[in-house]
Design an enzyme around this catalytic site. Structure first.
Site, short mmCIF file in Angstrom:
data_model
loop_
_atom_site.label_atom_id
_atom_site.label_comp_id
_atom_site.label_asym_id
_atom_site.label_seq_id
_atom_site.Cartn_x
_atom_site.Cartn_y
_atom_site.Cartn_z
N SER A 145 0.81 -1.21 0.00
CA SER A 145 0.00 0.00 0.00
C SER A 145 0.85 1.27 0.00
O SER A 145 0.49 2.26 -0.60
CB SER A 145 -0.92 0.01 1.23
OG SER A 145 -1.88 -1.01 1.09
N ARG A 171 -36.60 -23.78 -4.82
CA ARG A 171 -36.34 -24.68 -3.71
C ARG A 171 -37.39 -24.47 -2.61
O ARG A 171 -37.69 -23.34 -2.24
CB ARG A 171 -34.96 -24.39 -3.14
CG ARG A 171 -34.66 -25.01 -1.80
CD ARG A 171 -34.33 -26.47 -1.92
NE ARG A 171 -34.13 -27.08 -0.62
CZ ARG A 171 -33.31 -28.10 -0.40
NH1 ARG A 171 -32.62 -28.63 -1.38
NH2 ARG A 171 -33.19 -28.61 0.80
N GLN A 199 -35.16 -15.05 4.34
CA GLN A 199 -34.53 -15.26 3.03
C GLN A 199 -34.68 -14.01 2.16
O GLN A 199 -33.75 -13.61 1.46
CB GLN A 199 -35.19 -16.47 2.34
CG GLN A 199 -34.50 -16.93 1.07
CD GLN A 199 -33.37 -17.91 1.34
OE1 GLN A 199 -33.07 -18.22 2.50
NE2 GLN A 199 -32.73 -18.40 0.30
N GLY A 219 -25.97 -25.77 1.48
CA GLY A 219 -24.87 -26.57 0.96
C GLY A 219 -24.68 -26.41 -0.54
O GLY A 219 -23.57 -26.42 -1.04
N THR A 253 -8.10 -6.26 -1.34
CA THR A 253 -6.81 -5.69 -0.95
C THR A 253 -5.93 -5.28 -2.13
O THR A 253 -5.01 -4.52 -1.94
CB THR A 253 -6.00 -6.66 -0.05
OG1 THR A 253 -5.92 -7.94 -0.67
CG2 THR A 253 -6.66 -6.80 1.31
N GLU A 261 -4.73 -3.39 -5.69
CA GLU A 261 -4.94 -2.03 -6.22
C GLU A 261 -5.31 -1.05 -5.11
O GLU A 261 -6.11 -0.16 -5.31
CB GLU A 261 -6.05 -2.01 -7.28
CG GLU A 261 -5.91 -3.04 -8.36
CD GLU A 261 -5.23 -2.47 -9.59
OE1 GLU A 261 -4.47 -3.23 -10.20
OE2 GLU A 261 -5.42 -1.30 -9.92
#
Lengths: 702, 637
Positions: free
Chosen positions: B155, B321, B341, B407, B428, B430
């Site tokens: 950095s 589902r 959800q 899962g 992390t 650039e």
């Protein structure tokens, strides 16, 4: 800990020797009371391992041995001024407290993990990774620690089981899962659900790995809602057998760890049908493979394929085609079918029966929570040690500054460290109660709540740790990235975290409502009988570092959130909603309530433990843990809007909490190295950046 | 391919009578290069572009190269960077926005050569150098890498140690790695493919240090052998992004001709005389890193594309589902019936739309900046802030998507989890996100300082000029209208900036005038100020898009408005500072907390249209997004 160079793998005693170190003599009394590994076992393992046809290419990262050796020779090679001159506490005493039991056994396993078979490997193919885990399991099994563990039904046995699983988890998540599926889920189900005769017959075999098993509950279409599994077990009085079959594609058993290549047996959960009556879900012991590895008649197996992590576990799918299972293979501690087809059960309701059949999952949840905290420890140890040696930026014309001396970096890692400590203390308490089998309904509530909050904490911590190490945190040899990928699964398996939180509230709420109705609260909510005083307490004159302060705030929050939820549900019911709808429409408050409840329980356990340690005279330890507990509770209060919104924490106090949080990070900073050392993780289970990262990356090592 | 048939269950919130049209939404999201996008989507149906799991590092690298070859063969990159014009950049960005949906490695590998190497030459090279290198990059006659980061210096770019010493007698520069921390590290493409590198090094002429300059160094000859004096090593296996061959480079007294220093801004005459059009070393340093700003712009935008991919898969799965039945014996309900959800998925979905439009604005600013040759303070600040916030958001969105699929979300076939692992590095590289936010915070502190000296008023051109006139609480909490959000966000921004300013001056006194240490005492507050500022900017930017959308398609505009409300309400309800700093009352907070649930339900009702509006073709999705039972059926074994 011995130096790596001193360890010759051949010298590692592979079997219990009564002349060994002290721990082992004590341990041997229990561990070796079973027969040594039999020839049969060896061959079965060998055969099973051979079926993983790929040879295990040891793609050990370059220079692995060299950096480990450096680390052991010079573990604290940090720039000046890192370590505080006055240690707060005795590191080994703290480590014993955190690890709680079987310290020597853990160290012995850590020592074993120096053997080349356990060296880390990255970039393995699915097949290679599975073969590697098999090889490691075999070596661990050869130590015989698992014999007479869960089967013994003793506190010591259960503790030993957990200590082995936890230690293996420090090395490889695949290894600990592979073992927990076999000993924990498969084994514990037989122990808990089988009657004494069944347990006595099968437990020694499976603990000696002469019977390799898996746990077939989840189906493609049914995960969290395990009661809806569709697999059928129909009793046939004429042949005195159960006929097990998979009626639809959504009923295929799915995600079954060990099913694809390893297991010979499974406990299969299926809807028991006798005559025309369905009695609900029951467990059956079913052979899925013959000992020679060929697939048993009527069984179809398929691979679940590549995953984001945990690839050393061969998760599989199973279809049953009218597989015939002898009457004696229904696990019958609580329910049974007589030869002529009469069903009897010790439970009157299918609900209770179902609850009992999933009891092994409660233990599983505690294990998951504990494994996850351990991963957070690894991540924190690596990231904190790196942050003590890596420098970046600095005052003009001055030296660059160590990462951990940046406020932003402290804020990222130190509260996470304090939280990990606090959670471990609390989890030890639950673990102990579980080992002593002391808990009833609480076990379900606590294990659910703890599992959810601890796995999320662990994942968030690993994410912070990975970012805190920058690109180095993303390199496989530095462990954090792969560990994070591997442990991600923990937030949804053994009970999806959201669903677990809902279950907590569902179980606790009636107790609250009873209190409201009766005007007197009992049990956990008894503090609400003094709610006037609770509301009147003047936080502004209190020490915000004290746990009494946190206790008032946490209690106020819990009380407020439960009251809000109860009112909301009542209103919805009156407007004609079904219970499911009302609960569903309140899901957000439901989860807030579960969090409030679980965090209060944790706080209470923490207070109790600190008091008892204090009474034992462990003042240094108490002082250190108090620091952690303060930081942990401040962090809780600072990061959620619920405290202020529910009126538990006035805005002026929220300001105070926020400022104090930052100064507490700074106060803890000089001691962090000792705190991570007390996790007791040896160098070879850490990473090169935790030590001399420049030396490890030097050109001389190319 | 099986068509997706989402559940139209009565259990789910019912769709409004006039839902947004997916087509109109898609045009709003992706207004340019639509044909090119379609063509590329089609090309990605070829077997070479099928998603792969369980491949080795070596295979992944080879696959990436093979894919680049194929894309080149189809002329996908023609008239992109070589145009050296905004439309070329826009075209390039559209190509990348599609490829990013397939594989991060592919995107990064191209981005290093086209984006980092190319943009550096474009920005810092002379006309001659640009005209020489850029067409060669587009044609793959050269493949570039970008050697900035060193083992000891990430950095803090200013701290790099690699040296470039000018030798007047031979008219050469000598590039040298003086010690181990100075080895170039993480250099994408260096380990086994790049032919050339732009190398950042400290220029010394006759003992005088002129600061960091950039040099083009050949790493490999056409036959693949490595140039003498250069040592290359592999960075090894990573937690993702394994199709990119990150490498380490040491230079041992490597000599390169004088002409290979990028000389658009600064030149070294044959006799060693140094001259530069930017006399201040500080200002020069800022310009040197301009390519990174471009990189951040791209990252911000691709982060949103990635989040949308993960969310599309999870939402489509959640429609089909089912779990738990309302009563014994009845059919289980689809996952999206559950408000938990809905909340898990709708908040990030709304956010991805809000950020998506903001990211596009930033790209447009950037194209203008390249053309005009100057990057405004606003663009600097916004690119840093968006890079950090959008990548963090992406990771949270993917995590939510992965958890929402249980899962199945963990299976590599289903894309989400490997996507998350592959993308984690964006947080992390650039510029580490925390450092990015602190850059924003530092600018805010400077602006606050100037205002203080100007009796508390911000200059008209200041990025904080909006703070001059903060509306009193306006708009309606209940309605969650735009005026409410604007006044609330502005108030928080003001509180946080003022707190930062005050904290800093207090710290400065306490630290005896050391700016460095005083600043270090304020980092947490600086990040808070930066977040509050970005939040207001995002709201402002997005509101303009909603307004514009009303001129095009009312229903889509309504949908975008809903996204904005949900994003706004969630921003308030998850940040305790609004309450702590009294920007809202406890009563407001309660109303908003309830409002989030209602908005999620409204979003669920149009989620299908929004997801179709994002328009990711099925071959780039996952089995669970189509028909998860059929895919797993025994018949397919």
């Amino acid at each position: 800990m011995a130096r790596l160079s001193a360890v010759n793998p051949k010298e590692l005693p592979l079997h219990s020797a009564r002349g060994g170190p002290i721990f082992f003599q004590a341990h041997a009394l229990q561990a070796s009371s079973g027969p040594p590994l039999s020839a049969a076992n060896q061959t079965l393992f060998d055969r099973a391992a051979r079926e993983f046809s790929v040879t295990d290419t040891p793609r050990v990262p370059p220079n692995h041995l060299k950096w480990v050796q450096d680390a052991e020779n010079n573990p604290d090679q940090f720039p000046d001024g890192v370590v505080c001159a006055t240690p707060l506490f005795n590191i080994s005493v703290m480590r014993r407290l955190l690890d709680n039991n079987h310290i020597e056994l853990r160290d012995r396993l850590y020592q074993l993990f120096k053997h080349p078979d356990f060296h880390p490997r990255y970039g393995l193919s699915l097949a290679e990774e599975r073969a590697h885990v098999m090889k490691m399991w075999k070596r661990v099994a050869a130590l015989g620690f698992m014999q007479n563990s869960l089967s013994a039904g003793t506190v010591e046995g259960r503790q030993r089981y957990d200590a082995v699983i936890e230690s293996c988890g420090m090395l490889s998540h695949s290894l600990d899962i592979k073992m927990s599926v076999h000993y924990g889920l498969f084994g514990a189900t037989i122990k808990l659900m089988g009657d004494d005769e069944q347990a006595a017959r099968w437990m020694p075999l499976l603990e000696r790995c002469e019977m390799l098993g898996c746990f077939a509950l989840t189906e493609l279409g049914h995960g969290s809602n395990a009661r809806a599994v569709e697999t059928v077990a129909k009793y046939q009085p004429s042949s005195r057998t159960f006929i097990i079959y998979t009626p639809t594609d959504s009923a295929q058993k799915y995600w079954i760890g060990g099913a694809f290549q390893t297991a010979r047996w499974t406990v299969c959960f299926a809807q028991l049908t006798v005559g025309s009556v369905c009695h609900g879900v029951h467990p059956f012991l079913v052979r899925i493979r013959n000992d020679d590895g060929s697939v048993a008649k009527g069984i179809t197996l398929a691979d679940c394929g590549h995953k984001c992590g945990l690839n050393g576990v061969d998760n599989g799918r199973i279809w049953f085609d009218n597989v015939s299972v002898p009457l004696g293979h229904m696990l019958r501690r609580y329910s049974q079918v007589s030869p002529d087809g009469v069903y009897t059960s010790k439970f009157s309701s299918p609900d209770e029966r179902f609850g009992a059949s999933l009891a092994s999952l409660s233990g599983g949840r505690i294990s998951v929570a504990s494994g996850c905290l351990n991963q957070a420890k690894i991540g924190l140890t690596i990231a904190i040690r790196y942050a003590l040696s890596r420098r970046a930026f600095g005052p003009r014309d001055g030296e660059e500054v160590r990462l951990l001396d940046y406020q932003s970096h402290q804020y990222r890692l130190i509260p996470a460290l304090a939280t990990t400590y606090s959670m471990q203390i609390v989890l030890n308490d639950l673990h102990q109660k579980w080992h002593r089998q002391e808990l009833g309904k609480q076990l379900h509530v606590w294990s659910s709540g703890f599992k959810a909050l601890m796995t999320w904490h662990s994942l968030a911590t690993l994410q912070e740790a990975r970012e805190a190490c920058g690109g180095q945190g993303y390199k496989s040899e530095n462990r954090i990235g792969p560990i994070k990928n591997g442990h991600d699964v923990a937030v949804t398996y053994e009970g999806d975290n959201h669903i677990l939180l809902q279950a907590v509230t569902k179980t606790v709420l009636p107790e609250f409502i009873r209190g409201v109705r009766n005007g007197v609260f009992q049990g956990h909510f008894a503090y609400l009988n003094e709610r006037g005083a609770l509301q009147r307490a003047d936080l502004s004159v209190m020490d915000a570092r004290s746990l009494e302060y946190a206790e008032i705030v946490f209690r106020r929050r819990e009380g407020a959130v439960f009251a809000k939820l109860a009112k909301q549900l009542e209103k919805m019911r009156q407007s004609g909603m079904s219970a499911l709808e009302a609960f569903n429409n309140s899901a957000i408050v439901v989860e807030e309530a579960a969090r409030a409840h679980t965090e209060l329980i944790m706080l209470e356990l923490l207070q109790r433990r600190l008091k008892s340690l204090d009474a034992e005279g462990q003042h240094d330890i108490v002082h250190a843990l108090q620091m952690c507990a303060t930081l942990y509770t401040l962090k809780c209060m600072d990061s959620s809007t619920v405290f202020v919104r529910s009126g538990a924490l006035p805005a002026t106090e929220a300001d105070r909490v926020h400022n104090l949080l930052l100064s507490c990070c700074k106060e803890m900073r000089p001691y962090v190295l000792d705190f991570v050392k007390a996790f007791g993780i040896p160098a070879h289970l850490l990473a090169p950046i935790a030590f001399d990262y420049v030396g490890h990356n030097s050109r001389a090592r190319l | 391919m099986v068509q997706w048939t989402p559940n139209t269950d009565t259990d789910l919130p019912s769709c409004p009578s006039s839902p947004p049209s997916p087509d109109a939404l898609n045009k709003l999201l992706f207004p340019t290069n639509r044909e090119l996008r379609e063509k590329l989507f089609d090309l990605l149906k070829e077997p070479l572009f099928r998603r792969r799991t369980d491949i080795s590092v070596r295979q992944h690298r080879e696959l990436t190269t093979a894919r680049i070859k194929r894309l080149h063969q189809e002329g996908v990159f023609r008239n992109t960077i070589a145009l050296q014009k905004p439309e070329g950049s826009r075209r390039y960005d559209n190509v990348i926005a599609v490829l990013t949906l397939l594989d991060h490695s592919l995107e990064v590998k191209l981005g290093v050569s086209f984006g980092l190497f190319g943009a550096t030459v474009h920005k810092l090279g002379s006309k001659q150098q640009r005209d020489f290198w850029i067409p060669r990059l587009e044609n793959f006659e050269a493949f570039g890498c970008f050697a900035l980061t060193e083992l000891g210096h990430g950095s803090n770019v200013r701290g790099i140690e690699t040296r470039a010493t000018y030798l007047p007698e031979t008219r050469q520069f000598e590039i040298h790695t003086p010690n181990e921390t100075a080895q170039k590290y993480w250099i994408g493409g260096a380990a086994d493919s790049a032919t050339h590198s732009v190398v950042f090094a400290k220029l010394t002429i006759r003992g005088i240090d002129y600061g960091i300059h950039v040099f083009i160094v050949r790493l490999r000859r056409p036959d693949g052998t490595i140039e003498p004096g250069i040592r290359i090593a592999d960075c090894g296996e990573k937690a993702g992004l394994n199709g990119v061959d990150n490498g380490r480079i040491w230079f041992t007294h490597v000599r390169i001709p004088r002409e290979d220093m990028l000389s658009g801004l600064s030149q070294v005459a044959p006799d060693g005389t140094y001259s530069s059009s930017i006399p201040s070393a500080n200002a020069r340093f800022g310009v040197m890193l301009a390519a990174l700003t471009g990189g951040r712009v791209g990252i911000a935008s691709n982060a949103i594309g990635t989040a949308m991919l993960g969310l599309t898969i999870a939402i489509r799965y959640s429609f089909q589902r089912r779990a738990f039945a309302p009563s014994e014996g009845s059919l289980e309900v689809p996952l999206l019936f559950y408000t938990s959800q809905q909340r898990q998925l709708m908040i990030p979905l709304a956010t991805s739309f809000v950020y998506g439009f903001c990211a596009r604005d930033l790209s447009d600013d950037w194209y203008r900046a390249i053309e005009s040759g100057s990057v405004s303070k606003r663009t600097h600040v916004v690119s840093a802030g968006y890079k950090a916030l959008f990548t963090w958001f992406m990771q949270d969105a993917l995590q939510a998507a992965r958890e929402a699929c249980g899962g199945q979300g963990y299976k590599s076939d289903n894309v989400i989890a490997p996507l998350k692992a592959d993308r984690d590095v964006m947080l992390t590289f650039e510029g580490a996100n925390t450092v990015m936010m602190l850059q924003v915070g530092k600018t805010l502190l400077a602006e606050f300082g100037s205002a203080t000296r100007n009796s508390g008023r911000y200059d008209e051109n200041s990025i904080l000029s909006a703070l001059n006139a903060i509306p009193r609480k306006s708009g309606s909490t209940k309605q969650l209208d735009s005026a409410f959000f604007r006044s609330t966000f502005l108030r928080l921004e003001k509180e946080q900036v003022v707190a930062l300013g005050n904290q800093y001056s207090k710290a400065l006194k306490k630290r005896g005038g050391s700016e460095f240490h005083a600043w270090n005492d304020c980092l947490e507050q600086a990040e808070k100020a930066a977040r509050a500022h970005m939040c207001r900017v995002i709201h402002e930017t997005f509101e303009c898009h909603v307004k514009k959308a009303y001129e095009i398609d009312e229903h889509s505009a309504d949908a975008l408005g809903l996204c904005g409300q949900l994003w706004g309400a969630n921003s308030i309800q998850q940040n305790a500072d609004f309450l702590r700093l009294r920007c809202i009352s406890i009563n407001d907070a309660t109303v908003i907390a309830g409002g989030v649930g209602d908005l999620c339900e409204k979003m669920t009702a149009i989620a299908k249209h929004l997801v179709e509006g994002i328009g990711i073709p099925q071959h780039l999705l996952a089995p669970i997004a189509v028909n998860y039972v059929k895919h797993n059926s025994r018949a397919r074994l």
